[in-house]
Write a protein that holds these residues in place. Structure first.
Motif, PDB file in Angstrom:
ATOM      1  N   LEU A   1     -19.482  -3.046  -1.660  1.00  0.00           N
ATOM      2  CA  LEU A   1     -18.355  -2.879  -2.575  1.00  0.00           C
ATOM      3  C   LEU A   1     -17.221  -2.214  -1.812  1.00  0.00           C
ATOM      4  CD1 LEU A   1     -17.394  -3.272  -5.485  1.00  0.00           C
ATOM      5  CD2 LEU A   1     -18.206  -0.963  -5.994  1.00  0.00           C
ATOM      6  N   PRO A   2     -16.337  -3.003  -1.180  1.00  0.00           N
ATOM      7  CA  PRO A   2     -15.254  -2.416  -0.381  1.00  0.00           C
ATOM      8  C   PRO A   2     -14.303  -1.576  -1.228  1.00  0.00           C
ATOM      9  CG  PRO A   2     -15.519  -4.761   0.095  1.00  0.00           C
ATOM     10  CD  PRO A   2     -16.336  -4.468  -1.129  1.00  0.00           C
ATOM     11  N   ASP A   3     -13.785  -0.534  -0.626  1.00  0.00           N
ATOM     12  CA  ASP A   3     -12.810   0.323  -1.290  1.00  0.00           C
ATOM     13  C   ASP A   3     -11.487  -0.431  -1.385  1.00  0.00           C
ATOM     14  OD1 ASP A   3     -11.129   2.266  -2.218  1.00  0.00           O
ATOM     15  OD2 ASP A   3     -11.786   3.810  -0.807  1.00  0.00           O
ATOM     16  N   ALA A   4     -11.022  -0.670  -2.620  1.00  0.00           N
ATOM     17  CA  ALA A   4      -9.802  -1.453  -2.821  1.00  0.00           C
ATOM     18  C   ALA A   4      -8.595  -0.765  -2.206  1.00  0.00           C
ATOM     19  CB  ALA A   4      -9.569  -1.698  -4.315  1.00  0.00           C
ATOM     20  N   ALA A   5      -8.525   0.553  -2.276  1.00  0.00           N
ATOM     21  CA  ALA A   5      -7.375   1.273  -1.729  1.00  0.00           C
ATOM     22  C   ALA A   5      -7.319   1.119  -0.207  1.00  0.00           C
ATOM     23  CB  ALA A   5      -7.460   2.748  -2.111  1.00  0.00           C
ATOM     24  N   LYS A   6      -8.485   1.243   0.453  1.00  0.00           N
ATOM     25  CA  LYS A   6      -8.500   1.083   1.914  1.00  0.00           C
ATOM     26  C   LYS A   6      -8.170  -0.351   2.312  1.00  0.00           C
ATOM     27  CE  LYS A   6     -11.795   4.797   2.919  1.00  0.00           C
ATOM     28  NZ  LYS A   6     -13.121   5.132   3.514  1.00  0.00           N
ATOM     29  N   VAL A   7      -8.688  -1.316   1.536  1.00  0.00           N
ATOM     30  CA  VAL A   7      -8.392  -2.721   1.838  1.00  0.00           C
ATOM     31  C   VAL A   7      -6.903  -2.994   1.713  1.00  0.00           C
ATOM     32  CG1 VAL A   7      -8.731  -5.081   1.046  1.00  0.00           C
ATOM     33  CG2 VAL A   7     -10.687  -3.539   1.222  1.00  0.00           C
ATOM     34  N   HIS A   8      -6.303  -2.517   0.612  1.00  0.00           N
ATOM     35  CA  HIS A   8      -4.872  -2.744   0.397  1.00  0.00           C
ATOM     36  C   HIS A   8      -4.032  -2.056   1.467  1.00  0.00           C
ATOM     37  CE1 HIS A   8      -1.135  -2.340  -2.375  1.00  0.00           C
ATOM     38  NE2 HIS A   8      -1.072  -3.428  -1.627  1.00  0.00           N
ATOM     39  N   GLU A   9      -4.386  -0.829   1.817  1.00  0.00           N
ATOM     40  CA  GLU A   9      -3.636  -0.101   2.834  1.00  0.00           C
ATOM     41  C   GLU A   9      -3.745  -0.787   4.197  1.00  0.00           C
ATOM     42  OE1 GLU A   9      -3.559   4.344   4.921  1.00  0.00           O
ATOM     43  OE2 GLU A   9      -5.046   3.833   3.378  1.00  0.00           O
ATOM     44  N   THR A  10      -4.940  -1.254   4.555  1.00  0.00           N
ATOM     45  CA  THR A  10      -5.128  -1.922   5.852  1.00  0.00           C
ATOM     46  C   THR A  10      -4.356  -3.230   5.914  1.00  0.00           C
ATOM     47  OG1 THR A  10      -7.335  -0.931   5.997  1.00  0.00           O
ATOM     48  CG2 THR A  10      -6.836  -2.767   7.479  1.00  0.00           C
ATOM     49  N   LEU A  11      -4.424  -4.031   4.835  1.00  0.00           N
ATOM     50  CA  LEU A  11      -3.694  -5.295   4.804  1.00  0.00           C
ATOM     51  C   LEU A  11      -2.188  -5.065   4.849  1.00  0.00           C
ATOM     52  CD1 LEU A  11      -5.745  -7.367   2.209  1.00  0.00           C
ATOM     53  CD2 LEU A  11      -5.467  -7.865   4.639  1.00  0.00           C
ATOM     54  N   ARG A  12      -1.730  -4.040   4.155  1.00  0.00           N
ATOM     55  CA  ARG A  12      -0.291  -3.749   4.136  1.00  0.00           C
ATOM     56  C   ARG A  12       0.192  -3.340   5.530  1.00  0.00           C
ATOM     57  NH1 ARG A  12       0.630   0.237  -0.390  1.00  0.00           N
ATOM     58  NH2 ARG A  12      -0.439   1.582   1.123  1.00  0.00           N
ATOM     59  N   ASP A  13      -0.587  -2.490   6.216  1.00  0.00           N
ATOM     60  CA  ASP A  13      -0.214  -2.113   7.582  1.00  0.00           C
ATOM     61  C   ASP A  13      -0.277  -3.304   8.528  1.00  0.00           C
ATOM     62  OD1 ASP A  13       0.105   0.439   6.676  1.00  0.00           O
ATOM     63  OD2 ASP A  13      -1.825   1.162   7.427  1.00  0.00           O
ATOM     64  N   LEU A  14      -1.288  -4.150   8.347  1.00  0.00           N
ATOM     65  CA  LEU A  14      -1.431  -5.325   9.199  1.00  0.00           C
ATOM     66  C   LEU A  14      -0.230  -6.250   9.053  1.00  0.00           C
ATOM     67  CD1 LEU A  14      -3.163  -7.121  11.076  1.00  0.00           C
ATOM     68  CD2 LEU A  14      -4.232  -8.057   9.011  1.00  0.00           C
ATOM     69  N   VAL A  15       0.204  -6.500   7.818  1.00  0.00           N
ATOM     70  CA  VAL A  15       1.336  -7.391   7.588  1.00  0.00           C
ATOM     71  C   VAL A  15       2.623  -6.791   8.132  1.00  0.00           C
ATOM     72  CG1 VAL A  15       2.790  -8.384   5.773  1.00  0.00           C
ATOM     73  CG2 VAL A  15       0.305  -8.558   5.623  1.00  0.00           C
ATOM     74  N   ARG A  16       2.802  -5.488   7.968  1.00  0.00           N
ATOM     75  CA  ARG A  16       4.024  -4.851   8.463  1.00  0.00           C
ATOM     76  C   ARG A  16       4.102  -4.935   9.985  1.00  0.00           C
ATOM     77  NH1 ARG A  16       3.124  -0.294   6.621  1.00  0.00           N
ATOM     78  NH2 ARG A  16       2.471   0.785   8.508  1.00  0.00           N
ATOM     79  N   VAL A  17       2.994  -4.661  10.660  1.00  0.00           N
ATOM     80  CA  VAL A  17       2.997  -4.732  12.125  1.00  0.00           C
ATOM     81  C   VAL A  17       3.185  -6.160  12.594  1.00  0.00           C
ATOM     82  CG1 VAL A  17       1.602  -4.337  14.177  1.00  0.00           C
ATOM     83  CG2 VAL A  17       1.589  -2.664  12.336  1.00  0.00           C
ATOM     84  N   PHE A  18       2.525  -7.111  11.916  1.00  0.00           N
ATOM     85  CA  PHE A  18       2.640  -8.509  12.333  1.00  0.00           C
ATOM     86  C   PHE A  18       4.052  -9.042  12.122  1.00  0.00           C
ATOM     87  CE2 PHE A  18       2.493 -12.971  10.845  1.00  0.00           C
ATOM     88  CZ  PHE A  18       2.241 -13.562  12.060  1.00  0.00           C
ATOM     89  N   GLU A  19       4.693  -8.705  11.004  1.00  0.00           N
ATOM     90  CA  GLU A  19       6.058  -9.173  10.765  1.00  0.00           C
ATOM     91  C   GLU A  19       7.014  -8.604  11.806  1.00  0.00           C
ATOM     92  OE1 GLU A  19       6.917  -8.067   6.780  1.00  0.00           O
ATOM     93  OE2 GLU A  19       5.940  -9.842   5.896  1.00  0.00           O
ATOM     94  N   SER A  20       6.826  -7.346  12.188  1.00  0.00           N
ATOM     95  CA  SER A  20       7.668  -6.767  13.241  1.00  0.00           C
ATOM     96  C   SER A  20       7.449  -7.491  14.561  1.00  0.00           C
ATOM     97  CB  SER A  20       7.358  -5.280  13.384  1.00  0.00           C
ATOM     98  OG  SER A  20       8.094  -4.716  14.453  1.00  0.00           O
ATOM     99  N   LEU A  21       6.186  -7.786  14.891  1.00  0.00           N
ATOM    100  CA  LEU A  21       5.890  -8.510  16.128  1.00  0.00           C
ATOM    101  C   LEU A  21       6.513  -9.899  16.105  1.00  0.00           C
ATOM    102  CD1 LEU A  21       4.301  -8.895  18.806  1.00  0.00           C
ATOM    103  CD2 LEU A  21       2.375  -9.665  17.408  1.00  0.00           C
ATOM    104  N   ALA A  22       6.388 -10.621  14.970  1.00  0.00           N
ATOM    105  CA  ALA A  22       6.919 -11.980  14.891  1.00  0.00           C
ATOM    106  C   ALA A  22       8.440 -12.003  14.969  1.00  0.00           C
ATOM    107  CB  ALA A  22       6.446 -12.641  13.595  1.00  0.00           C
ATOM    108  N   ASP A  23       9.100 -11.059  14.276  1.00  0.00           N
ATOM    109  CA  ASP A  23      10.564 -11.026  14.304  1.00  0.00           C
ATOM    110  C   ASP A  23      11.081 -10.728  15.708  1.00  0.00           C
ATOM    111  OD1 ASP A  23      10.571 -11.562  11.628  1.00  0.00           O
ATOM    112  OD2 ASP A  23      10.849  -9.479  11.002  1.00  0.00           O
ATOM    113  N   ASN A  24      10.489  -9.762  16.356  1.00  0.00           N
ATOM    114  CA  ASN A  24      10.932  -9.429  17.704  1.00  0.00           C
ATOM    115  C   ASN A  24      10.632 -10.553  18.684  1.00  0.00           C
ATOM    116  OD1 ASN A  24      11.922  -6.419  18.149  1.00  0.00           O
ATOM    117  ND2 ASN A  24      10.387  -6.374  16.550  1.00  0.00           N
ATOM    118  N   ALA A  25       9.495 -11.226  18.501  1.00  0.00           N
ATOM    119  CA  ALA A  25       9.164 -12.338  19.403  1.00  0.00           C
ATOM    120  C   ALA A  25      10.149 -13.491  19.233  1.00  0.00           C
ATOM    121  CB  ALA A  25       7.746 -12.814  19.135  1.00  0.00           C
ATOM    122  N   GLN A  26      10.524 -13.799  17.976  1.00  0.00           N
ATOM    123  CA  GLN A  26      11.500 -14.868  17.754  1.00  0.00           C
ATOM    124  C   GLN A  26      12.840 -14.514  18.378  1.00  0.00           C
ATOM    125  OE1 GLN A  26      11.590 -15.503  13.541  1.00  0.00           O
ATOM    126  NE2 GLN A  26       9.570 -16.468  13.477  1.00  0.00           N
TER     127      GLN A  26
END
Length: 509
Positions: free
Chosen positions: A145-170
């Motif tokens: 039973l994964p912790d929903a708060a940890k899952v949401h926080e991890t996904l949110r950080d992952l998306v923020r870092v990935f969007e920064s990487l993609a924007d800078n790469a473009q």
């Protein structure tokens, strides 16, 4: 409070005649807002502004403040705090603060300036963060039973870092060349920038190669477990959604879940190939690699410019300036003759037969003093002197083909004989070769050159295949004082003696 009917008025101070004065005033109000100060008086604006020397007079500042209030960037209200007499009460004194439109304009200009100054970065730290977040998701997915708060926080950080990487790469892929900037820079700056950029690219390419594989493995491992995690994040986000008559709560959760799926799909395409399309990380690596030859080409162009080389267009522009500087027409004609070699040389190949007793004219005879040249009307009208007719018959070249074939067979036989002469498969000293004919000597020189090129030191033994892959060569040097002489039709070839073994690949065991 003034209501602005035309939002374009809010930007008029940027291009107005006294734009520098207006921008300094607006910067003062933006700084006051950051300091949580509600109002500024004209004397405070004058005291705190970043003015060029000499500073403006207080009257100029008051006029500029009134104009900014007229355009809607500022709001004004009477200042009654400093009233000491009735005359002061009736004198116009105002407090000024940023209006809503003025705040919006300052925010827009700040974003505009920050975007112009932003330089794309290849973020190696982002790759490490993405790998760590994916590892965290793998750990959470293994729980019953994964912790929903940890899952949401991890996904949110992952998306923020990935969007920064993609924007800078473009942005990096769009502007990596910088050839125009390099061609306008100084040589020392170009050399220093070249070294820094190449080191930067090599470090990023190394991290990208090292981490892309691990990130792709994490994404593939999460493919079977990611949907429940995305659904948990969507449910947690939907709790704070504002009630809407058009959508039920379940519809809100579904829309948030679809948004998370799109983000995950974009992340997967970045690091995992889909079908025949390579991942975006591979394209970024190729672009980073291609930046190095682009940079070297720009440096080469700079070196050519520094060495004084010019193209034809630059030469013609210089020549045009010389023509414009001529004092008179005779001087311009002399320049034209010197530049284009338009000398009165008589080399017209279609001269008619000279009349009996006439002699050929020297090349320095002026055209005005020479007898007229008769040109056939067909040459003047059609550009050719002879009449058009049937095409000549195709010439048979069977005899030439037979001659070429015979020469090819003879040359092939000589090469094969030279190959049989040298490729015996036996250990032989160079001094024992005695005499070689022309073809055998050419083959020997070619094989010996390939073997000597492969040596790291003169005393090293080498074994390799020939460039055509037909022969195997083993070369072992003898004493440095040894001598080998090979007689050829053109002379004697001498050098250090070696043991040489030449074997045909098909015959090697």
């Amino acid at each position: 409070m003034r209501i602005v009917n035309d939002s374009a008025d809010l930007f008029r101070h940027v291009s107005a005649e006294k734009s520098a004065l207006y921008r300094n005033i607006m910067d003062s109000f933006a700084a006051a807002k950051r300091q949580f100060r509600l109002h500024l008086r004209p004397d405070e604006v004058l005291a705190e502004g970043q003015w060029a020397s000499p500073p403006p007079r207080i009257e100029e500042v008051q006029t500029a403040l009134a104009q900014l209030a007229e355009w809607g960037n500022l709001e004004s209200q009477p200042d009654t705090a400093r009233v000491a007499s009735i005359s002061d009460f009736y004198r116009a004194r105002y407090l000024y603060r940023l209006s809503r439109g003025g705040e919006a304009v300052e925010s827009a200009l700040a974003v505009f300036e920050r975007t112009l100054r932003h330089r794309a970065e290849l973020q190696t730290v982002a790759l490490e963060d993405i790998a760590n977040r994916l590892q965290t998701l793998l750990t959470l997915s293994s729980e019953s039973l994964p912790d929903a708060a940890k899952v949401h926080e991890t996904l949110r950080d992952l998306v923020r870092v990935f969007e920064s990487l993609a924007d800078n790469a473009q942005a990096f892929m769009a502007g990596i060349g910088r050839s125009i900037e390099l061609q306008q820079a100084e040589a020392s700056a170009v050399v220093a920038y070249k070294k820094r950029l190449i080191d930067y690219l090599e470090r990023f390419i190394g991290d990208l190669v090292a981490r892309s594989g691990a990130i792709a493995q994490h994404i593939v491992a999460l493919s079977l477990h990611i949907e429940p995690l995305l659904w948990q994040a969507a449910q947690r986000e939907a709790r704070d959604a504002v009630p809407d008559d058009a959508y039920e709560q379940a519809d809100v959760v579904t829309r948030r879940w679809q948004a998370w799926r799109e983000r995950w799909k974009g992340l997967r395409r970045w690091f995992v190939s889909t079908g025949f399309e390579p991942p975006q990380a591979e394209l970024l690596r190729s672009k980073a690699r291609s930046a190095i030859p682009q940079l070297l080409a720009a440096v080469a162009a700079l070196n050519e410019r520094r060495s004084g080389r010019s193209d034809r267009s630059a030469d013609f522009r210089m020549l045009a300036g010389w023509f414009a500087a001529c004092a008179d027409d005779p001087q311009a004609h002399r320049l034209a003759r010197a530049a284009f070699a338009l000398n009165p040389a008589r080399h017209f190949s279609l001269n008619p037969a000279l009349e009996p007793g006439a002699r050929d004219l020297p090349a320095n005879t002026p055209w005005a003093e020479a007898p007229p040249l008769r040109i056939h009307p067909r040459l003047r009208e059609y550009g050719i002197a002879t009449a058009r007719g049937a095409l000549p018959r195709v010439r048979e070249r069977d005899e030439e083909r037979r001659l070429l074939a015979a020469q090819f067979r003879e040359e092939h036989a000589q090469i094969e004989a030279a190959r049989e002469r040298l490729a015996t498969g036996k250990l032989t000293r160079l001094s024992e070769l005695d005499q070689l004919d022309g073809h055998a000597f050419q083959l020997f020189l070619s094989l010996l050159g390939e073997a000597l090129t492969a040596q790291a030191t003169p005393d090293e033994a080498v074994e390799l295949q020939s460039g055509d892959g037909l022969l195997s060569i083993c070369l072992v040097p003898l004493d440095a004082g040894s001598l080998a002489e090979v007689s050829t039709p053109t002379g004697v070839f001498a050098g250090r003696d070696h043991f040489i073994t030449i074997t045909q690949i098909g015959d090697a065991t």
